[in-house]
Design a protein around this motif. Structure first.
Motif, short mmCIF file in Angstrom:
data_model
loop_
_atom_site.label_atom_id
_atom_site.label_comp_id
_atom_site.label_asym_id
_atom_site.label_seq_id
_atom_site.Cartn_x
_atom_site.Cartn_y
_atom_site.Cartn_z
N PHE A 119 -9.38 4.07 4.24
CA PHE A 119 -9.32 2.19 4.47
C PHE A 119 -9.70 1.93 2.49
CE2 PHE A 119 -11.57 4.84 7.10
CZ PHE A 119 -11.24 3.36 9.12
N VAL A 120 -8.33 0.99 2.66
CA VAL A 120 -8.19 0.59 0.81
C VAL A 120 -7.40 -1.14 0.99
CG1 VAL A 120 -7.86 2.93 0.06
CG2 VAL A 120 -5.94 1.83 1.26
N GLY A 121 -7.67 -1.65 2.20
CA GLY A 121 -7.51 -2.85 2.17
C GLY A 121 -6.12 -3.07 2.79
N SER A 122 -6.03 -4.06 3.70
CA SER A 122 -5.26 -4.40 4.25
C SER A 122 -3.93 -4.54 3.78
CB SER A 122 -4.90 -6.03 5.31
OG SER A 122 -6.73 -5.90 5.99
N ASP A 160 1.54 6.25 8.99
CA ASP A 160 2.42 5.75 9.81
C ASP A 160 2.02 4.19 10.97
OD1 ASP A 160 3.61 8.52 10.91
OD2 ASP A 160 1.54 9.13 11.68
N ILE A 161 0.44 4.39 10.78
CA ILE A 161 0.03 2.87 11.05
C ILE A 161 -0.70 1.84 9.79
CG2 ILE A 161 -1.72 1.74 12.62
CD1 ILE A 161 -1.06 3.86 14.61
N GLY A 162 -0.71 0.85 9.61
CA GLY A 162 -1.33 0.12 8.47
C GLY A 162 -2.47 -0.90 9.27
N ASN A 163 -3.01 -0.64 9.38
CA ASN A 163 -4.03 -1.68 9.63
C ASN A 163 -4.35 -2.99 8.78
OD1 ASN A 163 -5.34 -0.05 11.49
ND2 ASN A 163 -6.65 1.11 10.43
N SER A 164 -4.71 -3.82 9.14
CA SER A 164 -4.15 -5.35 8.66
C SER A 164 -5.02 -6.04 9.87
CB SER A 164 -2.80 -5.57 8.55
OG SER A 164 -3.17 -6.81 7.99
N SER A 165 -6.24 -6.76 9.15
CA SER A 165 -7.56 -8.13 9.05
C SER A 165 -6.43 -8.91 9.30
CB SER A 165 -8.63 -7.79 9.30
OG SER A 165 -8.41 -7.30 7.14
N VAL A 192 -21.31 -17.83 -4.64
CA VAL A 192 -20.20 -17.43 -3.86
C VAL A 192 -19.68 -16.20 -4.00
CG1 VAL A 192 -18.00 -18.74 -2.98
CG2 VAL A 192 -20.00 -19.93 -4.12
N ILE A 193 -19.86 -15.43 -3.15
CA ILE A 193 -19.79 -14.07 -2.31
C ILE A 193 -18.18 -13.93 -2.06
CG2 ILE A 193 -19.81 -11.87 -2.36
CD1 ILE A 193 -21.81 -12.81 -4.03
N GLY A 194 -17.38 -13.38 -2.19
CA GLY A 194 -15.98 -12.83 -1.76
C GLY A 194 -15.56 -12.12 -1.68
N ARG A 195 -14.24 -11.10 -1.25
CA ARG A 195 -13.29 -10.06 -0.85
C ARG A 195 -12.93 -10.30 -2.23
NH1 ARG A 195 -13.54 -7.02 3.47
NH2 ARG A 195 -12.55 -5.33 1.48
N GLU A 196 -12.05 -9.28 -2.33
CA GLU A 196 -11.15 -8.75 -3.57
C GLU A 196 -10.11 -9.10 -2.49
OE1 GLU A 196 -10.13 -5.16 -0.57
OE2 GLU A 196 -11.68 -6.80 -1.22
N SER A 197 -8.39 -9.58 -4.08
CA SER A 197 -7.54 -9.91 -3.46
C SER A 197 -7.25 -9.39 -2.55
CB SER A 197 -6.65 -10.47 -4.94
OG SER A 197 -5.15 -10.47 -4.44
N GLY A 198 -6.01 -9.23 -1.80
CA GLY A 198 -5.81 -8.28 -1.18
C GLY A 198 -6.49 -7.64 0.35
N SER A 199 -7.51 -8.00 0.32
CA SER A 199 -8.30 -8.59 1.41
C SER A 199 -7.61 -8.96 2.16
CB SER A 199 -9.95 -8.11 1.16
OG SER A 199 -10.76 -8.58 2.48
N GLU A 251 -15.75 -10.85 -6.76
CA GLU A 251 -15.76 -10.80 -5.98
C GLU A 251 -15.44 -8.84 -5.26
OE1 GLU A 251 -11.57 -11.85 -6.87
OE2 GLU A 251 -12.02 -13.48 -7.92
N LEU A 252 -15.51 -8.43 -4.24
CA LEU A 252 -16.04 -7.47 -3.77
C LEU A 252 -15.37 -6.47 -2.99
CD1 LEU A 252 -20.19 -8.10 -3.36
CD2 LEU A 252 -18.89 -7.08 -5.52
N ASP A 253 -15.02 -5.16 -2.66
CA ASP A 253 -13.99 -4.46 -2.77
C ASP A 253 -14.24 -3.81 -1.26
OD1 ASP A 253 -15.58 -2.37 -2.98
OD2 ASP A 253 -14.11 -1.11 -4.57
N SER A 254 -15.29 -4.57 -0.24
CA SER A 254 -15.36 -3.72 0.81
C SER A 254 -16.43 -4.68 2.24
CB SER A 254 -16.30 -2.26 0.78
OG SER A 254 -18.02 -2.31 0.80
N THR A 255 -16.15 -4.90 2.93
CA THR A 255 -17.33 -5.72 4.25
C THR A 255 -18.59 -4.99 3.51
OG1 THR A 255 -15.24 -5.68 5.48
CG2 THR A 255 -17.93 -6.40 6.34
#
Length: 310
Positions: free
Chosen positions: A102-105, A118-123, A186-193, A214-218
């Motif tokens: 789990f390293v980001g979409s 094999d699979i790329g998980n993207s939210s 204001v809190i958000g996710r990192e670039s690439g999330s 800017e944080l790196d996980s949910t």
């Protein structure tokens, strides 16, 4: 959530279902044993006191028929679903290993593109340039994005315009959004999330957000909002708990029913991307998608708080 807790949750959702949604999938794998001849099948069926027709329709593939490993890389927001899926699939097929990172979409889609997964998980939805590279967008569930604040915040509801203004820096104090005289953190996710991409796209604030952190996980967003007075953040619907306060948006609560009804505007797809269509993948990957889109897979999606695609 700890791994064993995820497994327990997923298995509980599965208990009422029959097994065998992947009937015959293993017969296509390179590592499965050669199929018996018609004569052999009939002979074996006769010996067992069963007709060859009954043998043919006796559904599930033996667990030993599927062997090998599947690699998934990508969205941290999809961790709960991907972990539950991995556990259930490996329980069903003990000779299969499903590895998830789990390293980001963005990193997940890139891993599929370069052949390291094999699979790329993207939210989030895939971008046009990603699709142009031959990446297939396989939507497996729908997730809502919840807006959360610290538990002491008196605000109950934000309009879309207010939420946009908070994230683009136009509103910087809660008193201007119906709350106390308190600075907004204001809190958000990192670039690439994928969560960040979907959130910013829906609000049309891409490259315009004024983040304090800017944080790196949910999980990191949840923890930061829970412990920081005046803070606001966004997370996947399925991770909500009582450590934070969830806001209504335009008077609508963040629930699966409201997302299905189209009345809650912050929602996005959970995508399991592949290089090429599912039909072009190896037998293990095909079997995994067969499971996801089966009745059992639908119940698994529901059990982790997501919305099925069917």
């Amino acid at each position: 959530m700890k791994k064993n807790m995820v497994k327990t949750l997923a298995l509980a959702g599965m208990a009422v279902l029959t097994m065998g949604a992947l009937a015959g999938c293993g017969s296509n794998t390179a590592e499965s044993t050669a199929a018996p001849t018609t004569a052999q099948s009939e002979a074996e069926a006769t010996t067992a006191g069963t007709s060859s027709a009954e043998t043919t329709t006796a559904a599930p593939a033996a667990s030993a028929d599927l062997k090998g490993s599947i690699s998934m890389v990508g969205s941290t927001s999809m961790e709960k679903f991907a972990t539950a899926l991995s556990e259930i699939f490996m329980e069903k097929y003990p000779n299969v290993t499903v590895q998830a990172e789990f390293v980001g979409s963005g990193a997940g889609v890139e891993a599929v593109n370069n052949g390291s997964a094999d699979i790329g998980n993207s939210s989030r939805d895939l971008k046009d340039e990603e699709k142009a590279n031959g990446i297939a967008e396989n939507i497996v569930a729908i997730d809502g994005i919840a807006v959360v604040v610290d538990p002491a915040n008196a605000v109950e509801d934000l309009t879309k315009d207010q939420l946009t203004s908070i994230y683009n820096g136009t509103i910087t104090n809660w008193k201007d959004a119906g709350g106390a005289d308190q600075p907004i953190v204001v809190i958000g996710r990192e670039s690439g999330s994928g969560t960040r991409s979907a959130f910013e796209e829906i609000l049309d604030v891409a490259d315009a957000c004024k983040y304090s952190n800017e944080l790196d996980s949910t999980g990191a967003v949840m923890a930061k909002v829970a412990s920081t007075p005046g803070s606001i953040g966004y997370v996947s619907l399925d991770v909500l708990d009582d450590t934070v306060k969830t806001l209504k948006l335009d008077g609508t609560e963040a629930t699966a029913d409201n997302i299905k009804a189209g009345t809650y505007f912050l929602s996005r797809p959970f995508v399991m991307a592949t290089k090429g269509e599912i039909s072009e993948q190896n037998d293990l990957v095909k079997a995994l998608f067969d499971y996801i889109y089966s009745d059992e897979g639908t119940e698994l999606v529901k059990s982790v708080g997501l919305i099925p695609t069917k």
